[in-house]
Design a protein around this motif. Structure first.
Motif, short mmCIF file in Angstrom:
data_model
loop_
_atom_site.label_atom_id
_atom_site.label_comp_id
_atom_site.label_asym_id
_atom_site.label_seq_id
_atom_site.Cartn_x
_atom_site.Cartn_y
_atom_site.Cartn_z
N ILE A 209 -16.01 22.96 29.12
CA ILE A 209 -14.62 22.47 29.20
C ILE A 209 -14.40 21.32 28.22
N GLN A 210 -15.38 20.42 28.16
CA GLN A 210 -15.25 19.24 27.31
C GLN A 210 -15.16 19.59 25.83
N GLU A 211 -15.89 20.61 25.38
CA GLU A 211 -15.92 20.91 23.95
C GLU A 211 -15.15 22.18 23.59
N TYR A 212 -14.33 22.68 24.51
CA TYR A 212 -13.60 23.93 24.26
C TYR A 212 -12.61 23.78 23.11
N THR A 213 -12.67 24.70 22.13
CA THR A 213 -11.72 24.71 21.02
C THR A 213 -11.15 26.11 20.78
N ARG A 214 -11.87 27.14 21.19
CA ARG A 214 -11.42 28.50 20.95
C ARG A 214 -12.07 29.44 21.97
N PRO A 215 -11.55 30.65 22.14
CA PRO A 215 -12.14 31.59 23.10
C PRO A 215 -13.63 31.76 22.87
N ALA A 216 -14.37 31.80 23.98
CA ALA A 216 -15.82 31.91 23.91
C ALA A 216 -16.31 32.71 25.10
N ALA A 217 -17.60 33.02 25.09
CA ALA A 217 -18.22 33.75 26.20
C ALA A 217 -19.40 32.96 26.73
N VAL A 218 -19.74 33.22 27.99
CA VAL A 218 -20.89 32.58 28.61
C VAL A 218 -21.76 33.65 29.27
N PHE A 219 -23.03 33.67 28.91
CA PHE A 219 -24.00 34.53 29.58
C PHE A 219 -24.88 33.63 30.43
N CYS A 220 -24.68 33.69 31.75
CA CYS A 220 -25.54 32.95 32.68
C CYS A 220 -26.70 33.86 33.06
N LEU A 221 -27.90 33.35 33.01
CA LEU A 221 -29.07 34.21 33.22
C LEU A 221 -29.30 34.59 34.68
N ASN A 222 -28.42 34.13 35.58
CA ASN A 222 -28.37 34.72 36.92
C ASN A 222 -26.98 34.54 37.50
N ASP A 223 -26.66 35.28 38.54
CA ASP A 223 -25.33 35.26 39.13
C ASP A 223 -25.01 33.95 39.84
N LEU B 48 -14.62 26.49 36.47
CA LEU B 48 -13.59 26.85 35.50
C LEU B 48 -12.25 27.13 36.19
N ALA B 49 -12.31 27.65 37.41
CA ALA B 49 -11.08 27.93 38.16
C ALA B 49 -10.29 26.67 38.46
N GLU B 50 -10.96 25.52 38.43
CA GLU B 50 -10.30 24.24 38.68
C GLU B 50 -9.74 23.63 37.40
N SER B 51 -10.00 24.26 36.27
CA SER B 51 -9.54 23.74 34.98
C SER B 51 -8.37 24.57 34.47
N GLU B 52 -7.91 24.26 33.26
CA GLU B 52 -6.82 25.01 32.65
C GLU B 52 -7.32 26.27 31.95
N GLN C 181 -13.19 36.49 41.59
CA GLN C 181 -11.98 36.96 40.94
C GLN C 181 -11.75 36.21 39.63
N PRO C 182 -11.64 36.95 38.51
CA PRO C 182 -11.82 38.41 38.39
C PRO C 182 -13.27 38.81 38.63
N ARG C 183 -13.48 40.10 38.93
CA ARG C 183 -14.81 40.60 39.29
C ARG C 183 -15.81 40.23 38.19
N LEU C 184 -16.95 39.66 38.60
CA LEU C 184 -17.95 39.21 37.65
C LEU C 184 -18.67 40.39 37.00
N VAL C 185 -18.71 40.40 35.68
CA VAL C 185 -19.54 41.36 34.96
C VAL C 185 -20.99 40.87 35.10
N THR C 186 -21.90 41.80 35.39
CA THR C 186 -23.27 41.38 35.67
C THR C 186 -24.25 42.51 35.40
N ILE C 187 -25.51 42.18 35.45
CA ILE C 187 -26.58 43.16 35.28
C ILE C 187 -27.12 43.52 36.66
N ASP C 188 -27.14 44.81 36.93
CA ASP C 188 -27.52 45.30 38.26
C ASP C 188 -28.89 45.98 38.23
N TYR C 189 -29.58 45.88 39.35
CA TYR C 189 -30.82 46.63 39.58
C TYR C 189 -31.03 46.64 41.09
N SER C 190 -31.88 47.50 41.56
CA SER C 190 -32.10 47.60 43.00
C SER C 190 -33.19 46.62 43.44
#
Length: 338
Positions: free
Chosen positions: A223-237, A247-251, A273-282
């Motif tokens: 949030i502090q360094e946001y300047t343009r659209p970006a993506a975040v890959f978190c290594l777990n849910d 992020l839901a509490e920000s603009e 919400q919106p539904r989280l894109v994630t990597i699935d396995y059993s």
């Protein structure tokens, strides 16, 4: 503590006769057996499980060693193990902490499933050299008494990164797991391999901890360094959900300003919400396969190393094509304080 010697003395019989009676052997008459069992009950005799294990060289108990029990992955993992163990006549115990390590060399269990980085690989190899049977879920070890049942972390992280790049992202934050985590290290290897092939992708590493709080702290930096659209890959849910909550509490809007993808497809990710894109396995399959492999090597049956298949679950947390300027290739690192 009452011993079989005490029972033998009171019954006026030999220790071996008491042992036969307590184990239901037909070498003792019904009359003598009934007398011995009555005395054992009167004296509140409790069988010494450790001594019986040493004699039979089996306990019919398997141990699973976990670094901790936090997070939503372990429930299904343990459920899969328990189902297989019980069906094969084994009980399952869950262990955590350095003091529990002795259960393996002291043969209190017949074998172990390891998902615990407090075990040094050298320690596990020493146990395997002594004949102990082990299945590892968190490292690669080659030994006849050790089987690997590993999650395909590299394939999952590759799917995640390529999905973001395919949507047009050229700036991607990667929130890592804690130091010492095999899963985090393997996922990061894939991140590096993918970005090495993509000269126009800027990726920024943020040190995380696999906890929701780690995702929240990562969101603060973004949030502090946001300047343009970006993506975040978190290594777990867990971290992805923490990041989405902040992020839901920000603009900034998820799926418009910031795209987010996680890893594990835990139950809660379905309700973000919106539904989280994630990597699935059993997780259940991972646990059941680990238990199956361990029981097989205990029985002396041949086994091959296994990998758990992963897939990408789509959702609204990653939008379609993102138009933006192409930056110079660069890699940064940020640290999230605990």
């Amino acid at each position: 503590m009452v011993s079989i010697k005490d029972i033998a003395k009171k019954a006026g019989v030999s220790i071996s006769t008491v042992s036969y009676a307590l184990n239901g052997s037909n070498k003792v008459t019904d009359e003598t057996s009934s007398k011995i069992l009555a005395i054992a009950k009167e004296l509140n005799y409790v069988p010494n499980a450790a001594a019986r294990t040493l004699k039979k060289r089996e306990s019919k108990i398997l141990g699973v060693f976990l670094t901790d029990f936090s997070g939503d992955v372990y429930g299904d993992l343990l459920s899969g193990m328990k189902t297989v163990c019980n069906a094969q006549g084994y009980d399952l115990i869950v262990c955590s902490g350095k003091q529990s390590h002795r259960m393996l060399p002291e043969r209190m269990i017949d074998g172990a499933v390891i998902l615990d980085h407090t075990f040094a690989s050298e320690e596990l190899l020493q146990y395997a050299d002594r004949g102990h049977k082990i299945v590892v879920l968190d490292r690669e070890l080659n030994h006849p008494n050790i089987n690997q049942v590993l999650l395909d972390n590299k394939a999952g992280a590759t799917l995640a990164m390529e999905h973001l790049i395919e949507q047009g992202h050229t700036k991607i934050y990667v929130v890592t797991g804690p130091e010492g985590s095999f899963d985090s290290a393997q996922r990061m290897k894939a991140v590096r391999q993918v970005t090495e092939r993509e000269a126009n992708v800027e990726w920024i590493e943020i040190v995380g901890d696999f906890e929701k709080s780690g995702g929240e702290q990562a969101a603060e930096l973004i949030i502090q360094e946001y300047t343009r659209p970006a993506a975040v890959f978190c290594l777990n849910d867990e971290m992805a959900i923490g990041l989405c909550n902040r992020l839901a509490e920000s603009e900034l809007q998820i799926g418009r300003d910031i795209d987010v993808i996680g890893f594990d497809n835990i139950e809660l990710s379905k309700y973000v919400q919106p539904r989280l894109v994630t990597i699935d396995y059993s997780k259940r399959k991972w646990g059941s396969l680990a238990a199956e492999q361990l029981i097989k090597i205990i029985a002396g049956e041949p086994v091959d190393h296994e990998r758990i298949y992963v897939t990408l679950v789509d959702g609204g947390s990653v939008c379609s094509q993102v138009p933006q300027e192409i930056p110079s290739p660069i890699r940064h690192e940020r640290a999230v304080s605990s």
